[in-house]
Scaffold this motif. Structure first.
Motif, PDB file in Angstrom:
ATOM      1  N   LYS A   1       6.564  14.064 -11.323  1.00  0.00           N
ATOM      2  CA  LYS A   1       7.080  14.032 -12.696  1.00  0.00           C
ATOM      3  C   LYS A   1       6.301  15.011 -13.581  1.00  0.00           C
ATOM      4  N   ARG A   2       4.995  14.952 -13.409  1.00  0.00           N
ATOM      5  CA  ARG A   2       4.125  15.817 -14.200  1.00  0.00           C
ATOM      6  C   ARG A   2       4.359  17.305 -13.863  1.00  0.00           C
ATOM      7  N   SER A   3       4.542  17.586 -12.579  1.00  0.00           N
ATOM      8  CA  SER A   3       4.759  18.976 -12.157  1.00  0.00           C
ATOM      9  C   SER A   3       6.078  19.504 -12.716  1.00  0.00           C
ATOM     10  N   ILE A   4       7.092  18.636 -12.738  1.00  0.00           N
ATOM     11  CA  ILE A   4       8.393  19.074 -13.255  1.00  0.00           C
ATOM     12  C   ILE A   4       8.290  19.361 -14.760  1.00  0.00           C
ATOM     13  N   MET A   5       7.504  18.564 -15.443  1.00  0.00           N
ATOM     14  CA  MET A   5       7.279  18.830 -16.874  1.00  0.00           C
ATOM     15  C   MET A   5       6.687  20.232 -17.071  1.00  0.00           C
TER      16      MET A   5
ATOM     17  N   LYS B   1       1.360  21.177   1.402  1.00  0.00           N
ATOM     18  CA  LYS B   1       1.368  20.699   2.784  1.00  0.00           C
ATOM     19  C   LYS B   1       1.750  19.222   2.854  1.00  0.00           C
ATOM     20  N   ASN B   2       1.818  18.591   1.680  1.00  0.00           N
ATOM     21  CA  ASN B   2       2.113  17.166   1.617  1.00  0.00           C
ATOM     22  C   ASN B   2       3.638  16.966   1.623  1.00  0.00           C
ATOM     23  N   SER B   3       4.137  16.335   2.681  1.00  0.00           N
ATOM     24  CA  SER B   3       5.592  16.236   2.873  1.00  0.00           C
ATOM     25  C   SER B   3       6.270  15.402   1.790  1.00  0.00           C
ATOM     26  N   ALA B   4       5.575  14.380   1.299  1.00  0.00           N
ATOM     27  CA  ALA B   4       6.195  13.537   0.268  1.00  0.00           C
ATOM     28  C   ALA B   4       6.378  14.311  -1.028  1.00  0.00           C
ATOM     29  N   MET B   5       5.401  15.124  -1.350  1.00  0.00           N
ATOM     30  CA  MET B   5       5.501  15.926  -2.579  1.00  0.00           C
ATOM     31  C   MET B   5       6.726  16.829  -2.503  1.00  0.00           C
ATOM     32  N   LEU B   6       6.896  17.460  -1.358  1.00  0.00           N
ATOM     33  CA  LEU B   6       8.012  18.391  -1.206  1.00  0.00           C
ATOM     34  C   LEU B   6       9.353  17.656  -1.296  1.00  0.00           C
ATOM     35  N   SER B   7       9.479  16.552  -0.553  1.00  0.00           N
ATOM     36  CA  SER B   7      10.788  15.892  -0.565  1.00  0.00           C
ATOM     37  C   SER B   7      11.080  15.292  -1.949  1.00  0.00           C
ATOM     38  N   LEU B   8      10.061  14.780  -2.609  1.00  0.00           N
ATOM     39  CA  LEU B   8      10.299  14.220  -3.954  1.00  0.00           C
ATOM     40  C   LEU B   8      10.664  15.316  -4.956  1.00  0.00           C
ATOM     41  N   LEU B   9      10.024  16.460  -4.824  1.00  0.00           N
ATOM     42  CA  LEU B   9      10.366  17.580  -5.721  1.00  0.00           C
ATOM     43  C   LEU B   9      11.814  18.009  -5.490  1.00  0.00           C
ATOM     44  N   GLU B  10      12.197  18.134  -4.208  1.00  0.00           N
ATOM     45  CA  GLU B  10      13.565  18.560  -3.897  1.00  0.00           C
ATOM     46  C   GLU B  10      14.578  17.544  -4.402  1.00  0.00           C
ATOM     47  N   LYS B  11      14.222  16.265  -4.237  1.00  0.00           N
ATOM     48  CA  LYS B  11      15.128  15.201  -4.675  1.00  0.00           C
ATOM     49  C   LYS B  11      15.298  15.241  -6.195  1.00  0.00           C
ATOM     50  N   ASN B  12      14.191  15.396  -6.893  1.00  0.00           N
ATOM     51  CA  ASN B  12      14.255  15.361  -8.358  1.00  0.00           C
ATOM     52  C   ASN B  12      14.885  16.622  -8.945  1.00  0.00           C
TER      53      ASN B  12
ATOM     54  N   ARG C   1       0.826  -1.210   0.000  1.00  0.00           N
ATOM     55  CA  ARG C   1       0.000   0.000   0.000  1.00  0.00           C
ATOM     56  C   ARG C   1       0.868   1.271   0.000  1.00  0.00           C
ATOM     57  N   GLU C   2       1.914   1.258   0.843  1.00  0.00           N
ATOM     58  CA  GLU C   2       2.775   2.442   0.903  1.00  0.00           C
ATOM     59  C   GLU C   2       3.522   2.656  -0.412  1.00  0.00           C
ATOM     60  N   ASN C   3       3.905   1.546  -1.023  1.00  0.00           N
ATOM     61  CA  ASN C   3       4.617   1.678  -2.310  1.00  0.00           C
ATOM     62  C   ASN C   3       3.718   2.283  -3.392  1.00  0.00           C
ATOM     63  N   ILE C   4       2.454   1.909  -3.355  1.00  0.00           N
ATOM     64  CA  ILE C   4       1.527   2.497  -4.338  1.00  0.00           C
ATOM     65  C   ILE C   4       1.393   3.990  -4.066  1.00  0.00           C
ATOM     66  N   ALA C   5       1.285   4.331  -2.755  1.00  0.00           N
ATOM     67  CA  ALA C   5       1.174   5.743  -2.384  1.00  0.00           C
ATOM     68  C   ALA C   5       2.374   6.515  -2.920  1.00  0.00           C
ATOM     69  N   ARG C   6       3.561   5.917  -2.781  1.00  0.00           N
ATOM     70  CA  ARG C   6       4.783   6.546  -3.254  1.00  0.00           C
ATOM     71  C   ARG C   6       4.735   6.726  -4.778  1.00  0.00           C
ATOM     72  N   GLY C   7       4.266   5.676  -5.456  1.00  0.00           N
ATOM     73  CA  GLY C   7       4.191   5.718  -6.928  1.00  0.00           C
ATOM     74  C   GLY C   7       3.280   6.838  -7.415  1.00  0.00           C
ATOM     75  N   ILE C   8       2.175   7.018  -6.707  1.00  0.00           N
ATOM     76  CA  ILE C   8       1.236   8.081  -7.089  1.00  0.00           C
ATOM     77  C   ILE C   8       1.911   9.442  -6.945  1.00  0.00           C
ATOM     78  N   HIS C   9       2.599   9.636  -5.814  1.00  0.00           N
ATOM     79  CA  HIS C   9       3.274  10.916  -5.594  1.00  0.00           C
ATOM     80  C   HIS C   9       4.355  11.155  -6.651  1.00  0.00           C
ATOM     81  N   GLU C  10       5.084  10.094  -6.974  1.00  0.00           N
ATOM     82  CA  GLU C  10       6.151  10.277  -7.968  1.00  0.00           C
ATOM     83  C   GLU C  10       5.594  10.663  -9.338  1.00  0.00           C
ATOM     84  N   SER C  11       4.450  10.080  -9.666  1.00  0.00           N
ATOM     85  CA  SER C  11       3.883  10.407 -10.978  1.00  0.00           C
ATOM     86  C   SER C  11       3.430  11.879 -11.021  1.00  0.00           C
ATOM     87  N   ILE C  12       2.912  12.378  -9.908  1.00  0.00           N
ATOM     88  CA  ILE C  12       2.494  13.794  -9.889  1.00  0.00           C
ATOM     89  C   ILE C  12       3.722  14.705  -9.936  1.00  0.00           C
TER      90      ILE C  12
END
Lengths: 425, 244
Positions: free
Chosen positions: B188-192, B211-222, B175-186
Motif C-alpha cells: 500500500k505504501r509503495s503504491i502511494m 526477490k520476495n514473491s508475495a510483494m510481487l504478486s500483491l503489487l500485480e494484484k493491486n 502467523r501467516e495472516n500476520i505475514a500477509r498483513g505486513i506485506h500488504e501494508s508495505i
C-alpha cells in the motif's frame, strides 16, 4: 578573543552547555563556510560577526540597554521592525536552527512540533541563548497553529512575551486586523521604551529598514549572473545575520560586498563554473546554524541562486513607502507592506507561487528545491500543490522534508544528487 | 573496454562487470561494518578499465578508489533501461529506502520520490518483521502468499509495527495472516509512492525486496498489471554503474 564569561554568567546562561554550543557552531562554520573556495573578501565581515555572535553583538545590546534603549526579540518577519526602530529600540531575531534542549521543550510542546518551535523552547530552557536573555520584550505572533499554541506556554517561561495576532487572508478584514495589531504593538513599544512615535522617527525607522532591504535585494540581483559571483551559503548567511546585526552596519557591509561582486561580474569571476546547475530553495525559514541542505546542495555539484524563504526574499522583498504626513498614514504604509508577505499561513496564497516562478526566471534557476520542516503543515502542504504546478510548467522540483537532526544527511544527499543529475544540462 | 559498477547498499554490496555488450560478472555480498574491506575482497582479481559507484557508501568508496559516483536513482534508471527498454516506472525497495522513479525512453530520470527518513516500508522493515514472526527472510514472502487472509497491520513505523505484531501474536492471530498483513501494508505504501511520481508505461520492480514473491504478486494484484522483475533484481544499480 575577549572573555565574555562574566557577561554570559550575568545573563544566567549555563556556561558549560553554552561552551559546547559555541564549539559545535564554530566547527560547523569552519566546515561549511570557511572551506568554500574563492569567497568574496567582503565575507570577512560576516566571518567576524559569526565569531562574535554571542560575544560582541551581545555586548552591544547590553551597552544599548545601559544607555536606556530597549531590546525587542522577534520570531517572525511579520513584526514591523520600522516601529521598533522608531521607538529607538533594538530589534533582534530569536529563531534558532539547532536541535538543542528538545527533551526539555517536549515538556511544553507535543513531540510532533516542528524543530523551529522546539528550538525556541530548547534554547530558553537549556539557558544557551544570550539574545533571549537580553530582551526587554519578546514578540510572539499568531501565524501557524504550532506557534500560536506554543506561545501560550512560552509566555510562562519567558515572562516578557507580547503576542500579536496575524490575519490568515489577504482580505480587507485581514488588513484591518493587521492594522489594529500594529497600532496596538506601537502603543506597547511606546510604553516599554517611553518613546512616543512621531512622523520623524517613524520615517527614520522606515528608511533604515528600507536601506537594509535594498542592500540585500541588490545582493540578490547580482546572483542572476553566470558564473554566479557568490555562493548561496554566503548569501544565506547574510540573510540570517540580517536579523541580528546593527542595521546600518549590516547595510554598509552588504553594499561593500555588492561593489566587490560587480567587479567580479565585470571580470567574469565566479565561485562555481559557468555550467554549474542553479537551484532556487523555497520553503520554511533557515535560522542559524541551520545550513544542512544548502551545504549538501553546494557540495554536490550545484549552486543556490535564490532563497524564497523568510531568511531570504520572502522576508526582504517589498519596501515600505516612506511618504506620509501623519503617523496614521505611515502606519498604513507599513501595514500595506507587511500584508504582501506571502507566508503559507495565508489562504489562498497564490502570490507565493507567483514569486517562486518569478525568482526562478529572474535568477535563471534550473530547478526548485522545496524545503519543509517536518510537522510544518502549511509549508508541507504548499510544497505538494506548488510542486505539481511548477512541474507542469516545466520547472523541475525536489520536495525535501527534514528537521534539525543530522541523521538523514545521507538520504538527503542521495535525493539532492539525483535531482542535480536530472537538471544538469 | 570493461567497466565495473559497484552498488554499496546498507545491507548488501553488489558488483557488476560489463564489456559494453553484456554483463560478464556479478556478485552480491552482505555488507558489514567494514564496507571498504568487503569491496576490496569483491574486486580482488577482477580486471576492469573504469569503475563507478553508487549506494550509500559511494563517497566513501570513491575517495579510496578514485571512482566516479552517480546516485542510486540514476543507476537504477540506466540499469532498468538496459534490461527492459519498455519500462517507464521503477519501484526499488532496498534495505534502507524505497524509491519510485519515472524515466523516459532513453533512461533519463523524469521524476523520483523516496520514503521519508525512517525505515518503514523498506527491506530492513521486512527483516525486522520476519524476525518478530520467527521466519527466515527467504520464506517470509512464501508464507504470506499462502495466508488465507491478511491480519491488519496499521503501524508503518518499524518500532510500533513490531510491537503491534507482537501483540497480535499474543492474541493468537495466525502467523501467516500476520505475514500477509505486513506485506500488504508495505505494498500500500509503495503504491502511494508510485502514485506520487505518476505511474507511466510498464513498471519494473527492483532491489532486494523484489526477490520476495508475495510483494510481487500483491503489487500485480493491486495495480492490475504485469510487473517486470529482472533475474537478479539486486544488481540493477551496479549494472547501471557499469553501463553509464
Amino acid at each position: 578573543m575577549t572573555d565574555y564569561k562574566e557577561m554570559w554568567k550575568g545573563l544566567g546562561l549555563d556556561l558549560e552547555t553554552h561552551d559546547a554550543v559555541l564549539d559545535i557552531v564554530g566547527k560547523a562554520y569552519q566546515d561549511v563556510f570557511l572551506s568554500q573556495n574563492n569567497r568574496p573578501k567582503g565575507m570577512e565581515y560576516f566571518d567576524f560577526v559569526m565569531s562574535e555572535i554571542h560575544g560582541l553583538r551581545i555586548k552591544e545590546l547590553l551597552d544599548a540597554k545601559q544607555e536606556g534603549r530597549k531590546v525587542i526579540g522577534t520570531f517572525c518577519v511579520f513584526v514591523p521592525e520600522e516601529i521598533v526602530l522608531a521607538a529607538n529600540a533594538v530589534c533582534v531575531g530569536l529563531c534558532a536552527g539547532a536541535e538543542l534542549g528538545f527533551e526539555l521543550a517536549e515538556q511544553y510542546v507535543p513531540r510532533n512540533t516542528c524543530s523551529l518551535i522546539k528550538s525556541a523552547f530548547g534554547f530558553k530552557l537549556a539557558k544557551v541563548c544570550p539574545y533571549i536573555e537580553s530582551t526587554d520584550m519578546i514578540v510572539g505572533e499568531n501565524t501557524c497553529d504550532g506557534k500560536k499554541k506554543a506561545y501560550e506556554s512560552y509566555k510562562d517561561i519567558v515572562g516578557n512575551l507580547y503576542v500579536m495576532d496575524i490575519p490568515q487572508t489577504k482580505s480587507q478584514a485581514g488588513r484591518n486586523l493587521l492594522k489594529a495589531e500594529f497600532v496596538k504593538f506601537a502603543a506597547a513599544v511606546g510604553e516599554l521604551t517611553g518613546n512616543k512615535l512621531t512622523v520623524e522617527n517613524l520615517k527614520k525607522g522606515i528608511e533604515i529598514v528600507n536601506n537594509k532591504r535594498n542592500a540585500i535585494l541588490r545582493l540578490a540581483k547580482l546572483r542572476a549572473h553566470n558564473p554566479v559571483p557568490i555562493s548561496g551559503l554566503d548569501v544565506l548567511l547574510a540573510n540570517q545575520v540580517y536579523f541580528y546585526d546593527n542595521p546600518e552596519r549590516f547595510t554598509a557591509s552588504v553594499n561593500a560586498i555588492c561593489d566587490e561582486l560587480e567587479q567580479r561580474i565585470a571580470n567574469k569571476v565566479g565561485v562555481f563554473n559557468e555550467g554549474t546547475p542553479r537551484t532556487l530553495i523555497s520553503g520554511c525559514p533557515m535560522a542559524v546554524p541551520n545550513w544542512k541542505i544548502p551545504h549538501i546542495i553546494e557540495t554536490s555539484g550545484a549552486t543556490i541562486v535564490g532563497e524564497e524563504m523568510c531568511t531570504g526574499e520572502r522576508g526582504t522583498q517589498n519596501l515600505t513607502n516612506v511618504n506620509g504626513n501623519t503617523i496614521d498614514e505611515l502606519i498604513d504604509n507599513i501595514v500595506d507592506r507587511y500584508m504582501k508577505i506571502d507566508c503559507a499561513i495565508f489562504t489562498p496564497n497564490q502570490s507565493r507561487l507567483d514569486h517562486i516562478k518569478e525568482m526562478a526566471t529572474k535568477y535563471k534557476a534550473d530547478g526548485v528545491i522545496n524545503y519543509s520542516l517536518q510537522f510544518c503543515q502549511p509549508y508541507s502542504h504548499e510544497s505538494m500543490t506548488f510542486g505539481k504546478e511548477l512541474e507542469s510548467e516545466g520547472i523541475p522540483v525536489l520536495n525535501l522534508e527534514t528537521d534539525y537532526s543530522q541523521e538523514d544527511v545521507g538520504q538527503l544527499k542521495t535525493r539532492i544528487e539525483a535531482f542535480i543529475e536530472r537538471i544538469k544540462k | 573496454m570493461i567497466k565495473a559498477g559497484v552498488d554499496i547498499g546498507s545491507r548488501t554490496i553488489k558488483v557488476v562487470l560489463h564489456d559494453g555488450q553484456r554483463k560478464i560478472h556479478s556478485e552480491v555480498r552482505e555488507n558489514t561494518f567494514n564496507t571498504l574491506e568487503v569491496c576490496k575482497s569483491m574486486l580482488e582479481g577482477l580486471n576492469y578499465d573504469s569503475i563507478t559507484a553508487t549506494g550509500y557508501g559511494r563517497h566513501l568508496f570513491a575517495d579510496r578508489y578514485n571512482a566516479t559516483t552517480i546516485s542510486e536513482i540514476k543507476a537504477f534508471a540506466i540499469g532498468i533501461n538496459n534490461c527492459y527498454p519498455n519500462v517507464r516506472t521503477i519501484l526499488d525497495i532496498g534495505g534502507q529506502d524505497t524509491k519510485a522513479i519515472t524515466i523516459d525512453e532513453k533512461g533519463n530520470v523524469k521524476r523520483f520520490e523516496m520514503n521519508d527518513k525512517c525505515a518503514a516500508g523498506t527491506g530492513r522493515f521486512l527483516e525486522i518483521m520476519a524476525m518478530a514472526l520467527r521466519y527466515e527472510i527467504d520464506e517470509f514472502g512464501e508464507k504470506a502468499t499462502h495466508a488465507k487472509e491478511a491480519a491488519k497491520v496499521n503501524s508503518m513505523c518499524t518500532v510500533f509495527a513490531e510491537s503491534e505484531v507482537i501483540s497480535q501474536i499474543a492474541n493468537g492471530a495466525n502467523r501467516e495472516n500476520i505475514a500477509r498483513g505486513i506485506h500488504e501494508s508495505i505494498v500500500k505504501r509503495s503504491i502511494m509512492l508510485l502514485n506520487r511520481v505518476g505511474i507511466d508505461g510498464d513498471i519494473a520492480f527492483v532491489g532486494g525486496v523484489a526477490k520476495n514473491s508475495a510483494m510481487l504478486s500483491l503489487l500485480e494484484k493491486n495495480l492490475k498489471r504485469k510487473i517486470y522483475v529482472p533475474d537478479n533484481p539486486q544488481i540493477i544499480g551496479a549494472l547501471g554503474c557499469a553501463i553509464v
